[in-house]
Design a protein around this motif. Structure first.
Motif, mmCIF file in Angstrom:
data_model
loop_
_atom_site.group_PDB
_atom_site.id
_atom_site.type_symbol
_atom_site.label_atom_id
_atom_site.label_comp_id
_atom_site.label_asym_id
_atom_site.label_seq_id
_atom_site.Cartn_x
_atom_site.Cartn_y
_atom_site.Cartn_z
ATOM 1 N N THR A 22 -35.266 -27.129 -4.027
ATOM 2 C CA THR A 22 -34.157 -27.494 -3.156
ATOM 3 C C THR A 22 -33.059 -28.133 -3.999
ATOM 4 O O THR A 22 -33.328 -28.784 -5.004
ATOM 5 C CB THR A 22 -34.601 -28.487 -2.066
ATOM 6 O OG1 THR A 22 -35.160 -29.650 -2.691
ATOM 7 C CG2 THR A 22 -35.638 -27.867 -1.147
ATOM 8 N N ASP A 23 -31.828 -27.936 -3.596
ATOM 9 C CA ASP A 23 -30.688 -28.501 -4.309
ATOM 10 C C ASP A 23 -29.490 -28.421 -3.371
ATOM 11 O O ASP A 23 -29.437 -27.533 -2.496
ATOM 12 C CB ASP A 23 -30.419 -27.728 -5.608
ATOM 13 C CG ASP A 23 -29.379 -28.403 -6.487
ATOM 14 O OD1 ASP A 23 -29.759 -29.266 -7.293
ATOM 15 O OD2 ASP A 23 -28.183 -28.073 -6.356
ATOM 16 N N SER A 24 -28.540 -29.313 -3.558
ATOM 17 C CA SER A 24 -27.364 -29.305 -2.693
ATOM 18 C C SER A 24 -26.556 -28.022 -2.830
ATOM 19 O O SER A 24 -25.779 -27.658 -1.935
ATOM 20 C CB SER A 24 -26.466 -30.511 -3.000
ATOM 21 O OG SER A 24 -26.018 -30.471 -4.351
ATOM 22 N N THR A 25 -26.731 -27.299 -3.948
ATOM 23 C CA THR A 25 -25.998 -26.055 -4.160
ATOM 24 C C THR A 25 -26.676 -24.865 -3.486
ATOM 25 O O THR A 25 -26.098 -23.778 -3.426
ATOM 26 C CB THR A 25 -25.862 -25.758 -5.660
ATOM 27 O OG1 THR A 25 -27.170 -25.649 -6.244
ATOM 28 C CG2 THR A 25 -25.088 -26.854 -6.378
ATOM 29 N N GLN B 190 -27.527 -23.153 -0.286
ATOM 30 C CA GLN B 190 -27.044 -23.202 1.088
ATOM 31 C C GLN B 190 -27.229 -21.829 1.746
ATOM 32 O O GLN B 190 -26.304 -21.058 1.879
ATOM 33 C CB GLN B 190 -25.577 -23.626 1.125
ATOM 34 C CG GLN B 190 -25.303 -25.022 0.633
ATOM 35 C CD GLN B 190 -25.840 -26.065 1.609
ATOM 36 O OE1 GLN B 190 -25.748 -25.909 2.830
ATOM 37 N NE2 GLN B 190 -26.415 -27.133 1.074
ATOM 38 N N SER C 298 -22.251 -21.160 2.276
ATOM 39 C CA SER C 298 -21.119 -21.713 1.531
ATOM 40 C C SER C 298 -20.217 -20.652 0.925
ATOM 41 O O SER C 298 -19.112 -20.963 0.472
ATOM 42 C CB SER C 298 -21.626 -22.636 0.419
ATOM 43 O OG SER C 298 -22.383 -21.902 -0.526
#
Length: 380
Positions: free
Chosen positions: A177-180, A182, A205
C-alpha cells in the motif's frame, strides 16, 4: 485470404456495452471465429517477410468453482520461475474482477491455465477484492496483482486498493500500500531478479507510479515509489466501472513506458521511465486513431515491436467494430485489427510471450468469460 469468414454483426439490443455475462456465443464458435479472424501477420518475426504460422487456438473458461466472472488480467509464468509451487513455467494466470454476483470490484480469484492440463484455482482471497488487469509474475517466485474493491459494484464507492504479493503456492505473503496507489488498474513489470520496477496505472488519480522493488526468496518490499506520469483523463463509468489510464508496456531497450489511456482514447510514450525522478505529465502522444480506437484499454508488445491494444467500446463507440484488438507501430501507423467478440465490450487484458521462435498471444473475452491462447511459430 479473407479473415472475416466467420465474423457476424453484433446484436442490436439492450446488451450493447453491457458487462452482464453473455453466453450466446458458444466456445466452439468463439474458437472458430477467432482462429479465422487472426491473420498470420498479426504477430511477425523481425522483418515483414517472416510471418508466424498460427496453430489452433485454445479456448478455456475462466470461471473457477466459486463462480467468479469478468476476467481482466493475463500474465505468463516465466521460463525461469522456481519449481515447488502450484504454478509452472509456461502456465498462464488470469485474474477475475467480479464475483458470482456479477458485482464489479468483488472478484477474489486468480486461475491457472497450464499448457496441457485443465484450468485450476491458483489464488482465492477471503474478502471482496476486485482483482484487476494489474497482474504480473516475478521470476523469484511471486505473483503481483492489483485490487480495486467496491462494496456495491460501482467505482464511486471503490477504495484505493493495493498490490497483493502472492507466493508460488497461491498464499498471500504481503500487501503493498502507498499513497500513490489509487485504484491499480493495470501494470507493467521490468524484472531484474533481486530488483524489479513495477509501473502501475491508477484509475482514481489518472497517474502512473513506478514502484522500485527489492525481491528476495522470502518476499517483496518497496524501496521507493515515484509518480512518473499524470494528467490522463479518468472518470467513473456505470457500465465499464472506470475509464482511465490502463494498459502499460515497458520497453527496456528504449527506457520508454507506453500508456493506453481509455478516456483519452489514445496511447502515449513516457520517456526515461525507469530512472525518472519527476512527473513527466502525459508524455508524448504516439497513437490517436478515431477510426480504429474505441476506448484504448489493454496493451501488449508483439515480437516485431508493434503494439497491440484492446478497446472497451465505451469511448468513440462503433457497433460495426465490436471488441477490437488493434495492431499499430510505435510510430503511430495502423497495421491491422481483429474482433475478439461479436458484441461490444468483450476485449480486455492481453499478454504476449516469446520463447525462442515460438510466441503465444493470450487474451480474455470478458463478455463470455473465456480465455484464448494462440500459438504462433516462425517460419524456418
Amino acid at each position: 485470404m479473407n479473415y472475416d469468414c466467420l465474423r457476424r454483426k453484433p446484436a442490436k439490443d439492450s446488451r450493447f456495452f453491457s458487462k452482464q455475462p453473455r453466453l450466446n456465443l458458444s466456445i466452439p464458435f468463439a474458437a472458430a471465429l477467432l482462429f479465422c479472424a487472426l491473420a498470420p501477420d498479426l504477430l511477425k518475426a523481425q522483418g515483414e517477410d517472416r510471418p508466424f504460422l498460427p496453430e489452433p487456438v485454445r479456448v478455456v473458461s475462466t470461471s473457477p468453482s466459486n463462480g467468479d466472472l469478468n476476467p481482466y488480467g493475463v500474465a505468463f509464468v516465466p521460463t525461469n520461475f522456481p519449481a515447488g509451487g502450484t504454478i509452472n513455467p509456461g502456465d498462464v494466470l488470469v485474474s477475475n474482477f467480479n464475483a458470482s454476483s456479477n458485482l464489479q470490484g468483488s472478484g477474489t480469484t486468480i486461475v491457472d491455465v497450464p499448457a496441457n492440463a485443465p484450468l485450476a484455482l491458483f489464488f482465492q482471497g477471503t474478502t471482496p477484492l476486485g482483482l484487476t488487469t494489474a497482474l504480473n509474475v516475478l521470476q523469484k517466485g511471486f505473483v503481483l496483482v492489483g485490487n480495486f474493491p467496491s462494496p456495491d459494484g460501482t467505482c464511486g464507492s471503490a477504495s484505493p486498493g493495493s498490490i497483493l504479493v502472492i507466493d508460488k503456492g497461491g498464499n498471500l505473503v504481503s500487501t503493498i500500500t502507498d499513497s500513490t496507489i489509487q485504484g491499480p488498474w493495470d501494470s507493467a513489470l521490468f524484472d531484474e531478479g533481486g530488483k524489479a520496477k513495477l509501473f502501475v496505472a491508477n484509475a482514481l488519480s489518472g497517474a502512473v507510479v513506478r514502484l522500485d522493488l527489492d525481491v528476495s526468496d522470502s518476499g517483496v518490499t518497496v524501496n521507493k515509489a515515484t509518480q512518473i506520469a499524470s494528467g490522463y483523463l479518468h472518470n467513473c463509468d456505470p457500465v465499464t466501472f472506470v475509464d482511465a489510464p490502463t494498459g502499460l508496456v515497458y520497453d527496456p531497450n528504449k527506457d520508454v513506458l507506453y500508456v493506453a489511456s481509455t478516456a483519452d482514447n489514445a496511447v502515449y510514450a513516457v520517456h526515461s521511465a525507469a530512472e525518472r525522478s519527476s512527473d513527466g505529465g502525459i508524455g508524448t502522444l504516439i497513437y490517436k486513431d478515431q477510426k480504429h480506437l474505441h476506448g484504448a484499454l489493454g496493451l501488449a508488445m508483439a515480437p516485431n515491436g508493434h503494439l497491440l491494444v484492446t478497446n472497451n467500446d465505451s469511448i468513440n463507440p462503433d457497433p460495426t467494430q465490436p471488441s477490437e484488438l488493434v495492431e499499430f507501430t510505435i510510430h503511430g501507423k495502423f497495421v491491422k485489427q481483429i474482433s475478439l467478440d461479436p458484441t461490444p465490450g468483450g476485449s480486455f487484458g492481453l499478454a504476449v510471450e516469446t520463447v525462442g521462435k515460438t510466441s503465444r498471444l493470450a487474451a480474455v473475452d470478458d463478455s463470455v468469460n473465456l480465455f484464448l491462447i494462440w500459438t504462433l511459430k516462425a517460419q524456418e
